[in-house]
Each structure stands twice: as C-alpha cells, then as structure tokens.
Design an enzyme around this catalytic site. Sequence first.
Site, PDB file in Angstrom:
ATOM      1  N   ASN A 200       0.835  -1.201   0.000  1.00  9.33           N
ATOM      2  CA  ASN A 200       0.000   0.000   0.000  1.00  9.33           C
ATOM      3  C   ASN A 200       0.874   1.256   0.000  1.00  9.33           C
ATOM      4  OD1 ASN A 200      -2.423  -1.556   0.304  1.00  9.33           O
ATOM      5  ND2 ASN A 200      -1.850  -1.859   2.447  1.00  9.33           N
TER       6      ASN A 200
ATOM      7  N   HIS B  85     -14.153  -1.721   6.476  1.00  8.64           N
ATOM      8  CA  HIS B  85     -12.986  -2.449   6.994  1.00  8.64           C
ATOM      9  C   HIS B  85     -13.329  -3.169   8.307  1.00  8.64           C
ATOM     10  CE1 HIS B  85      -8.817  -2.731   8.700  1.00  8.64           C
ATOM     11  NE2 HIS B  85      -8.544  -2.965   7.434  1.00  8.64           N
TER      12      HIS B  85
ATOM     13  N   GLU C 288     -16.045   4.456   3.813  1.00 13.95           N
ATOM     14  CA  GLU C 288     -14.631   4.671   3.506  1.00 13.95           C
ATOM     15  C   GLU C 288     -14.507   5.580   2.297  1.00 13.95           C
ATOM     16  OE1 GLU C 288     -12.510   0.948   3.210  1.00 13.95           O
ATOM     17  OE2 GLU C 288     -13.467   0.203   5.039  1.00 13.95           O
TER      18      GLU C 288
ATOM     19  N   SER D 100     -10.877  -0.810   0.537  1.00 18.57           N
ATOM     20  CA  SER D 100      -9.570  -1.459   0.535  1.00 18.57           C
ATOM     21  C   SER D 100      -9.496  -2.698  -0.343  1.00 18.57           C
ATOM     22  CB  SER D 100      -9.153  -1.811   1.957  1.00 18.57           C
ATOM     23  OG  SER D 100     -10.153  -2.566   2.601  1.00 18.57           O
TER      24      SER D 100
ATOM     25  N   ASP E  45     -13.459   6.762   6.833  1.00 15.12           N
ATOM     26  CA  ASP E  45     -12.116   6.201   6.964  1.00 15.12           C
ATOM     27  C   ASP E  45     -11.465   6.326   5.593  1.00 15.12           C
ATOM     28  OD1 ASP E  45      -9.918   4.524   6.873  1.00 15.12           O
ATOM     29  OD2 ASP E  45     -10.905   2.823   7.832  1.00 15.12           O
TER      30      ASP E  45
ATOM     31  N   HIS F  19      -7.076   4.749   2.229  1.00 15.48           N
ATOM     32  CA  HIS F  19      -6.473   4.571   0.901  1.00 15.48           C
ATOM     33  C   HIS F  19      -6.578   5.819   0.029  1.00 15.48           C
ATOM     34  CE1 HIS F  19      -5.727   0.306   1.526  1.00 15.48           C
ATOM     35  NE2 HIS F  19      -6.867   0.321   2.199  1.00 15.48           N
TER      36      HIS F  19
ATOM     37  N   LYS G 233      -0.195   3.640   4.723  1.00 11.47           N
ATOM     38  CA  LYS G 233      -0.323   3.461   3.279  1.00 11.47           C
ATOM     39  C   LYS G 233       0.481   4.546   2.561  1.00 11.47           C
ATOM     40  CE  LYS G 233      -3.758   0.463   4.486  1.00 11.47           C
ATOM     41  NZ  LYS G 233      -4.839   0.318   5.453  1.00 11.47           N
TER      42      LYS G 233
HETATM   43  C1  LIG Z   1      -5.372  -0.486   6.478  1.00 10.72           C
HETATM   44  C2  LIG Z   1      -6.721  -0.021   6.897  1.00 10.72           C
HETATM   45  C3  LIG Z   1      -7.015   0.250   8.233  1.00 10.72           C
HETATM   46  C4  LIG Z   1      -6.059  -0.079   9.333  1.00 10.72           C
HETATM   47  O1  LIG Z   1      -5.043   0.835   9.404  1.00 10.72           O
HETATM   48  P1  LIG Z   1      -3.677   0.408  10.111  1.00 10.72           P
HETATM   49  O2  LIG Z   1      -3.008   1.704  10.321  1.00 10.72           O
HETATM   50  O3  LIG Z   1      -2.996  -0.490   9.152  1.00 10.72           O
HETATM   51  O4  LIG Z   1      -4.048  -0.275  11.387  1.00 10.72           O
HETATM   52  C5  LIG Z   1      -8.238   0.803   8.526  1.00 10.72           C
HETATM   53  N1  LIG Z   1      -9.148   1.045   7.559  1.00 10.72           N
HETATM   54  C6  LIG Z   1      -8.905   0.758   6.283  1.00 10.72           C
HETATM   55  C7  LIG Z   1      -9.948   1.043   5.265  1.00 10.72           C
HETATM   56  C8  LIG Z   1      -7.696   0.199   5.907  1.00 10.72           C
HETATM   57  O5  LIG Z   1      -7.470  -0.125   4.646  1.00 10.72           O
END
Ligand SMILES: *Cc1c(COP(=O)(O)O)cnc(C)c1O
Length: 383
Positions: free
Chosen positions: A47, A133, A175, A179, A204, A207, A236
């Site tokens: 990522n 997620h 989101e 992801s 969230d 990405h 990421k």
């Molecule tokens: C990777 C991810 C997370 C978790 O984040 P980390 O910092 O890796 O714990 C949360 N939400 C989404 C959508 C993700 O892709």
Amino acid sequence: MSWQQRLQQGLAQRRAVDGWRQRRVIDQQSTRTLQSGGRRYLHFSSNDYLGLTRHPAVIAGWQQGAALAGAGAGASGHVTGYHQQHADLEAQLADWLGYDRALLFISGFAANQAVIHLLGEKNDRILADKLSHASLLDAASHSPAQLRRFSHNDPENLALRLASPCEGETLVVTEGIFSMDGDSAPLAAVAQQTQQAHGWLLVDDAHGIGVVGDQGRGSCWQQGVKPELLVVTFGKAFGVSGAALLCDADTADYFLQFSRHLIYSTAMPAAQAVALQAALKVIQQGDALRQQLQHNIQHFRCGAASLPWQLMNSTSAIQPLLVGENSDAMALSTRLAEAGCWVSAIRPPTVPPGTARLRITLTAAHRPEDIDVLLEALHDAAG
Ligand SMILES: *Cc1c(COP(=O)(O)O)cnc(C)c1O
C-alpha cells in the site's frame, strides 16, 4: 470440547476451504521489487502508493527524531508521552485538512476502534457500508449501539435505513476508497442523507489520503465533503504507520477525556511523528508522484481490459481482478509468482464468499515496463 480441540477444529476448517493464511518472510524490499526465498519479484502487493517507505526525507526524519527525542514516547500521551513533535504534527494535519483538531493514534485499526467504542451508546445506531474495513465492523458489532449495514455505495439504501426510527444518535460509517475493491464512496450523497437525518458521518480514508485530492488531501476534499469524523492512516501513502482522527474542538476534548485507547496506551514514538511530518511535506508537494501513479493505473487498466477476469470499478491504485474460487485465486497468484510478479490473493472472510481475487496494487515507483511484465504474465495465465 477442550481448548486444544477447539483450536484444531478451527485450523482444520481453514485448510478445508483453501483458506489457509501464511506469512511469507520478505528478505528485502523496495516499493517496486521484493526478494523472498532467494528470488526477486516485481512487487504489486503493497500500500506504499507513493513510495514513501523509502523516501530519504522520511527516513532521515525517523533517524533525527530518534536522536533527538528517543526511541519511544515513554508513556501515554496523558502522562508524559505527548511531545512537541506530536503537537506539531497534529497542528499541521488539522491545518492541512481544515479541521479544528487532529488526534494521533497508534494505528488505523486503533483509531477506528476508539471512535466507535467511545461514541456508540445504547439506543444509538451505527449504519455502516457493508464492505467497511474489519476494524470498523468489529468495533460496531461489539458496540451497545445497533449495527445495520447498508448496501455497498448505495445512498438510497442508506436513506431507507435512516428512515426507520431511532431513539438515540446515528453514526454513518463509510470509507473514501474501499480497501478490497478499490472503488470510491459517493461521499456527497452519503453526507447529504446523513445530515438530513441529523446523524454524524465517519469516513475512513486510509487509501485516499495522500493519493487523491488537491495536495493529496484525500477523498473527502476531492468530493467537497467534510465529515464530522475523518480518520486518516499513515501506513499506506504516508509510508510509515499510525493514524489521526480529524474533528472539531469539542469532539477532540471529549476523546481526550474519555477515550480509553488514548488514555491507556503508550503514545506513538516522537520520532515517528517527525517522520510523518516529513512524509506530509512530500505529500503536499507530491503532484508529480500522484501523476505518475495515475499514469500507471491507466496503463494497467488499458492492458487488463481484455483479460477473462473482471476488472473492478476502480480508478484507484487498488486494481483487483475478480477470480471467484479460492483455489483459482491461489493458483493464479502462484502462476504470477513463477513469472516474477508478487500479487497476493485475497480470500474470504476478508472478501465475500465466491469473490476471491488478486489484489493488484500499483504505486508511483512502478515503471511502465514493470506493468508490462505483469500484463504479459496475466495474459499468459489466461491461456
Ligand atoms: C489499512 C486499513 C485500516 C487499518 O489501518 P492500520 O493503520 O494499518 O491499522 C483501517 N481502515 C482501512 C480502510 C484500511 O485499509
């Protein structure tokens, strides 16, 4: 049943459905390539969208930060673990994204757990996109608030759910970029529905941050939406790790008073906050990197259009190929590895049953010829 029997049964079930998960030791890697088991591969499974895990300024930030502030924060932020470097990073993030405040968390997983754990009370409801997620859905399913999932990226289905009565408060969760599918949420429509129902929206943008929007400000900025709660993560595009919650001043104060994830956990190392400040600078000035990434995405999608596996509706760096059965996805992943391309297969329960896929991720560090090698391997595998 004993503990041992229970565990053995769980393991046997995993094996039976070709669902066994295995970590592979990576000997060495860059954003473009990795080495494992003595072999070198082109790397299409990280990522690290902008290549910042290897950026000299980010690495120098860690090193200088550690020399200055030590290897670890030494305590929770509420005791003595909140350093000037954390405060500076929070102020820069809040300013960049147009919020009163930013609060740092150890990871995106922790930030999502913290938000949902703290806000969801009895009689409240959490309406989450079905493909949210695991960190969001897990927290919501353990919350005293009622969890309802709405159809993926479907504001009309959300509206239907919002129309049913609720005694308490409503939190809508989605989101920026998903992801495992790589598609974007229709944030304006989701925000509008949420607002009409007097709810709050949590986005969230793990990405999207750094990758899309002016100066890399992410999916919300790109779509002209300002959710009450925005979680951005740093594992990421930022190339480091950690996360932040962006919110207004009252919300930030409420979290500082009551969030157990902040109070009872050691703060991120100050050195990490320095590395993140360096990454933020690169991202703010990163139009060339983002452009290169967009070129690579287009290059891949053009070449992959004629493959027998379905490309998903994604314009992001996440370009999954829908394969279907677990065993087929594993076989294709192995075939690509033989051709020198590292692409992970993603299987249920991470994705819905029957939708095992190759999760191809592109980065700004890939060269056009890298993508050609991948495309050729895919076309060969298709027969
Ligand atoms: C990777 C991810 C997370 C978790 O984040 P980390 O910092 O890796 O714990 C949360 N939400 C989404 C959508 C993700 O892709």
